[in-house]
Design a protein around this motif. Structure first.
Motif, PDB file in Angstrom:
ATOM      1  N   ALA A  62       0.828  -1.209   0.000  1.00  0.00           N
ATOM      2  CA  ALA A  62       0.000   0.000   0.000  1.00  0.00           C
ATOM      3  C   ALA A  62       0.860   1.257   0.000  1.00  0.00           C
ATOM      4  CB  ALA A  62      -0.926  -0.011   1.219  1.00  0.00           C
ATOM      5  N   SER A  63       1.950   1.231   0.751  1.00  0.00           N
ATOM      6  CA  SER A  63       2.852   2.385   0.795  1.00  0.00           C
ATOM      7  C   SER A  63       3.488   2.634  -0.561  1.00  0.00           C
ATOM      8  CB  SER A  63       3.931   2.163   1.851  1.00  0.00           C
ATOM      9  OG  SER A  63       3.365   2.049   3.139  1.00  0.00           O
ATOM     10  N   LEU A  64       3.836   1.557  -1.268  1.00  0.00           N
ATOM     11  CA  LEU A  64       4.449   1.698  -2.584  1.00  0.00           C
ATOM     12  C   LEU A  64       3.467   2.298  -3.581  1.00  0.00           C
ATOM     13  CD1 LEU A  64       6.923   1.176  -4.345  1.00  0.00           C
ATOM     14  CD2 LEU A  64       6.054  -1.145  -4.755  1.00  0.00           C
ATOM     15  N   VAL A  65       2.216   1.845  -3.541  1.00  0.00           N
ATOM     16  CA  VAL A  65       1.195   2.388  -4.440  1.00  0.00           C
ATOM     17  C   VAL A  65       0.978   3.878  -4.160  1.00  0.00           C
ATOM     18  CG1 VAL A  65      -1.261   2.319  -5.028  1.00  0.00           C
ATOM     19  CG2 VAL A  65       0.033   0.190  -4.796  1.00  0.00           C
ATOM     20  N   LEU A  66       0.878   4.236  -2.896  1.00  0.00           N
ATOM     21  CA  LEU A  66       0.679   5.643  -2.538  1.00  0.00           C
ATOM     22  C   LEU A  66       1.888   6.493  -2.923  1.00  0.00           C
ATOM     23  CD1 LEU A  66      -1.069   5.392   0.952  1.00  0.00           C
ATOM     24  CD2 LEU A  66      -2.054   6.251  -1.178  1.00  0.00           C
ATOM     25  N   PHE A  67       3.078   5.929  -2.758  1.00  0.00           N
ATOM     26  CA  PHE A  67       4.300   6.656  -3.107  1.00  0.00           C
ATOM     27  C   PHE A  67       4.315   6.991  -4.598  1.00  0.00           C
ATOM     28  CE2 PHE A  67       8.824   6.506  -4.470  1.00  0.00           C
ATOM     29  CZ  PHE A  67       9.292   7.588  -3.749  1.00  0.00           C
ATOM     30  N   GLY A  68       3.961   6.014  -5.440  1.00  0.00           N
ATOM     31  CA  GLY A  68       3.917   6.273  -6.873  1.00  0.00           C
ATOM     32  C   GLY A  68       2.815   7.252  -7.243  1.00  0.00           C
ATOM     33  N   ALA A  69       1.617   7.058  -6.666  1.00  0.00           N
ATOM     34  CA  ALA A  69       0.485   7.918  -6.992  1.00  0.00           C
ATOM     35  C   ALA A  69       0.724   9.360  -6.573  1.00  0.00           C
ATOM     36  CB  ALA A  69      -0.780   7.386  -6.323  1.00  0.00           C
ATOM     37  N   MET A  70       1.510   9.557  -5.528  1.00  0.00           N
ATOM     38  CA  MET A  70       1.787  10.902  -5.048  1.00  0.00           C
ATOM     39  C   MET A  70       2.556  11.723  -6.083  1.00  0.00           C
ATOM     40  SD  MET A  70       3.664  11.969  -1.501  1.00  0.00           S
ATOM     41  CE  MET A  70       5.290  11.750  -2.213  1.00  0.00           C
ATOM     42  N   HIS A  71       3.195  11.051  -7.048  1.00  0.00           N
ATOM     43  CA  HIS A  71       3.969  11.744  -8.073  1.00  0.00           C
ATOM     44  C   HIS A  71       3.206  11.847  -9.397  1.00  0.00           C
ATOM     45  CE1 HIS A  71       6.988  10.433  -5.136  1.00  0.00           C
ATOM     46  NE2 HIS A  71       7.716  11.443  -5.549  1.00  0.00           N
ATOM     47  N   ARG A  72       1.889  11.848  -9.319  1.00  0.00           N
ATOM     48  CA  ARG A  72       1.079  11.861 -10.534  1.00  0.00           C
ATOM     49  C   ARG A  72       1.273  13.131 -11.352  1.00  0.00           C
ATOM     50  NH1 ARG A  72      -5.078  13.372  -8.732  1.00  0.00           N
ATOM     51  NH2 ARG A  72      -4.550  15.049  -7.273  1.00  0.00           N
ATOM     52  N   TYR A  73       1.703  14.209 -10.717  1.00  0.00           N
ATOM     53  CA  TYR A  73       1.939  15.451 -11.454  1.00  0.00           C
ATOM     54  C   TYR A  73       3.034  15.291 -12.499  1.00  0.00           C
ATOM     55  CZ  TYR A  73       6.141  16.090  -8.608  1.00  0.00           C
ATOM     56  OH  TYR A  73       7.378  15.924  -8.027  1.00  0.00           O
ATOM     57  N   GLN A  74       3.865  14.245 -12.372  1.00  0.00           N
ATOM     58  CA  GLN A  74       4.939  13.994 -13.329  1.00  0.00           C
ATOM     59  C   GLN A  74       4.461  13.214 -14.552  1.00  0.00           C
ATOM     60  OE1 GLN A  74       8.372  12.197 -11.489  1.00  0.00           O
ATOM     61  NE2 GLN A  74       8.351  13.601  -9.759  1.00  0.00           N
ATOM     62  N   GLY A  75       3.183  12.828 -14.591  1.00  0.00           N
ATOM     63  CA  GLY A  75       2.672  12.034 -15.696  1.00  0.00           C
ATOM     64  C   GLY A  75       2.943  10.549 -15.465  1.00  0.00           C
ATOM     65  N   TRP A  76       2.456   9.721 -16.397  1.00  0.00           N
ATOM     66  CA  TRP A  76       2.588   8.275 -16.224  1.00  0.00           C
ATOM     67  C   TRP A  76       4.034   7.817 -16.171  1.00  0.00           C
ATOM     68  CZ3 TRP A  76      -0.741   5.166 -14.261  1.00  0.00           C
ATOM     69  CH2 TRP A  76      -2.105   5.427 -14.378  1.00  0.00           C
ATOM     70  N   THR A  77       4.901   8.462 -16.960  1.00  0.00           N
ATOM     71  CA  THR A  77       6.319   8.090 -16.914  1.00  0.00           C
ATOM     72  C   THR A  77       6.895   8.323 -15.528  1.00  0.00           C
ATOM     73  OG1 THR A  77       6.598   8.641 -19.251  1.00  0.00           O
ATOM     74  CG2 THR A  77       8.595   8.486 -17.928  1.00  0.00           C
ATOM     75  N   GLY A  78       6.548   9.464 -14.943  1.00  0.00           N
ATOM     76  CA  GLY A  78       7.029   9.770 -13.600  1.00  0.00           C
ATOM     77  C   GLY A  78       6.462   8.838 -12.554  1.00  0.00           C
ATOM     78  N   ILE A  79       5.169   8.476 -12.694  1.00  0.00           N
ATOM     79  CA  ILE A  79       4.555   7.549 -11.740  1.00  0.00           C
ATOM     80  C   ILE A  79       5.260   6.200 -11.785  1.00  0.00           C
ATOM     81  CG2 ILE A  79       2.469   6.222 -11.231  1.00  0.00           C
ATOM     82  CD1 ILE A  79       0.839   8.631 -12.116  1.00  0.00           C
ATOM     83  N   ILE A  80       5.494   5.697 -13.001  1.00  0.00           N
ATOM     84  CA  ILE A  80       6.159   4.398 -13.149  1.00  0.00           C
ATOM     85  C   ILE A  80       7.583   4.460 -12.604  1.00  0.00           C
ATOM     86  CG2 ILE A  80       7.031   2.730 -14.835  1.00  0.00           C
ATOM     87  CD1 ILE A  80       4.571   3.472 -16.563  1.00  0.00           C
ATOM     88  N   ALA A  81       8.293   5.547 -12.932  1.00  0.00           N
ATOM     89  CA  ALA A  81       9.688   5.673 -12.498  1.00  0.00           C
ATOM     90  C   ALA A  81       9.781   5.774 -10.974  1.00  0.00           C
ATOM     91  CB  ALA A  81      10.332   6.896 -13.145  1.00  0.00           C
ATOM     92  N   THR A  82       8.902   6.563 -10.363  1.00  0.00           N
ATOM     93  CA  THR A  82       8.975   6.719  -8.905  1.00  0.00           C
ATOM     94  C   THR A  82       8.496   5.459  -8.187  1.00  0.00           C
ATOM     95  OG1 THR A  82       6.816   7.847  -8.981  1.00  0.00           O
ATOM     96  CG2 THR A  82       8.787   9.232  -8.899  1.00  0.00           C
ATOM     97  N   THR A  83       7.531   4.758  -8.766  1.00  0.00           N
ATOM     98  CA  THR A  83       7.109   3.496  -8.172  1.00  0.00           C
ATOM     99  C   THR A  83       8.253   2.477  -8.220  1.00  0.00           C
ATOM    100  OG1 THR A  83       4.800   3.877  -8.838  1.00  0.00           O
ATOM    101  CG2 THR A  83       5.415   1.616  -8.271  1.00  0.00           C
ATOM    102  N   ALA A  84       8.961   2.449  -9.358  1.00  0.00           N
ATOM    103  CA  ALA A  84      10.113   1.546  -9.467  1.00  0.00           C
ATOM    104  C   ALA A  84      11.190   1.925  -8.456  1.00  0.00           C
ATOM    105  CB  ALA A  84      10.676   1.588 -10.887  1.00  0.00           C
ATOM    106  N   LEU A  85      11.429   3.231  -8.299  1.00  0.00           N
ATOM    107  CA  LEU A  85      12.402   3.684  -7.297  1.00  0.00           C
ATOM    108  C   LEU A  85      11.959   3.276  -5.901  1.00  0.00           C
ATOM    109  CD1 LEU A  85      14.894   5.371  -6.438  1.00  0.00           C
ATOM    110  CD2 LEU A  85      13.378   7.365  -6.338  1.00  0.00           C
ATOM    111  N   GLY A  86      10.671   3.425  -5.619  1.00  0.00           N
ATOM    112  CA  GLY A  86      10.162   3.035  -4.314  1.00  0.00           C
ATOM    113  C   GLY A  86      10.339   1.548  -4.054  1.00  0.00           C
TER     114      GLY A  86
END
Length: 243
Positions: free
Chosen positions: A175-199
């Motif tokens: 759940a924390s990983l999903v929220l971490f990625g979703a929190m970066h939605r302002y970066q677009g889908w590429t940013g969401i995927i990249a930050t989720t992978a980083l998380g």
């Protein structure tokens, strides 16, 4: 009692996430349109303050209320079982200096690549890139704040609260990983995927090393590479990005 307290703290933590990202898409669009340096620096200061209130302050306060302040330096017992299931690639103590060396080496390599290829970070973070040297200290502060506050919150505090409430550690980390990625939605889908992978990488490193400060450092160095080193050495500093 501790479960009820954990549930109350969890609700407060989720409310903090909601408050931090509420209206962030519109806010980021307005930030991208700013040309005035003073207004941009004021916005950087506001984001730093909001990140501290949403993700940094609640961690020691909540852990103290739970009587778990030691979790900042010692991995909680609730995580040990999941950590034991991680691949035994390296012993945690031996892995820490390797990770730090690798992160610093990656920072240097990123600077070289930025100079050679004018490489930009993944995701729509063009507006966050510093436009002059006065903004460098703010992007550096944002990088360090993100590394410290987000790792403390999303890799330790939120998973622990969810584990205490549900009794399932994996739910807490997922759940924390999903929220971490979703929190970066302002970066677009590429940013969401990249930050989720980083998380996901940071979660694995935390479980393998048992050291929160190591993942804080690695995260901060990754962000410093993208928001400070790359624009500083690639020759893009002082050039307004395209909108």
């Amino acid at each position: 009692m501790s479960r009820a307290l954990a549930a109350a703290l969890l609700l407060a933590a989720l409310a903090g996430v909601w408050w931090f990202q509420k209206g962030d898409l519109g806010e980021y669009r307005r930030f991208k349109a700013l040309d005035d340096g003073h207004s941009r620096r004021m916005r950087f200061r506001l984001w730093l303050a909001r990140a501290a209130l949403a993700f940094l302050v609640p961690v020691p306060a909540g852990l103290a209320l739970l009587g778990r302040i030691d979790a900042l330096v010692v991995m909680p017992g609730e995580f040990v079982g999941l950590a034991g299931a991680m691949p035994p690639i390296f012993d945690g103590d031996a892995m820490r200096p390797m990770l730090i060396g690798g992160a610093v080496g990656g920072l240097v390599a990123g600077a070289v690549l930025a100079r050679m290829r004018k490489r930009r970070p993944l995701g729509d973070v063009s507006a966050l890139l510093p436009r002059d040297r006065r903004e460098l200290k703010y992007t550096a502060a944002l990088s360090v704040m993100a590394g410290v506050s987000e790792e403390a919150f999303f890799r330790l505090y939120l998973p622990l609260l969810i584990a205490l409430v549900t009794g399932q550690v994996w739910i807490g980390f997922a759940a924390s990983l999903v929220l971490f990625g979703a929190m970066h939605r302002y970066q677009g889908w590429t940013g969401i995927i990249a930050t989720t992978a980083l998380g996901a990488v940071m979660t694995g490193l935390y479980l393998m090393t048992g050291s929160l400060w190591v993942v804080m450092l690695v995260h901060a160095l990754v962000d410093l590479n993208g928001l400070v080193v790359t624009p500083l050495v690639s020759g893009t500093l002082g050039k307004s990005p395209p909108r």
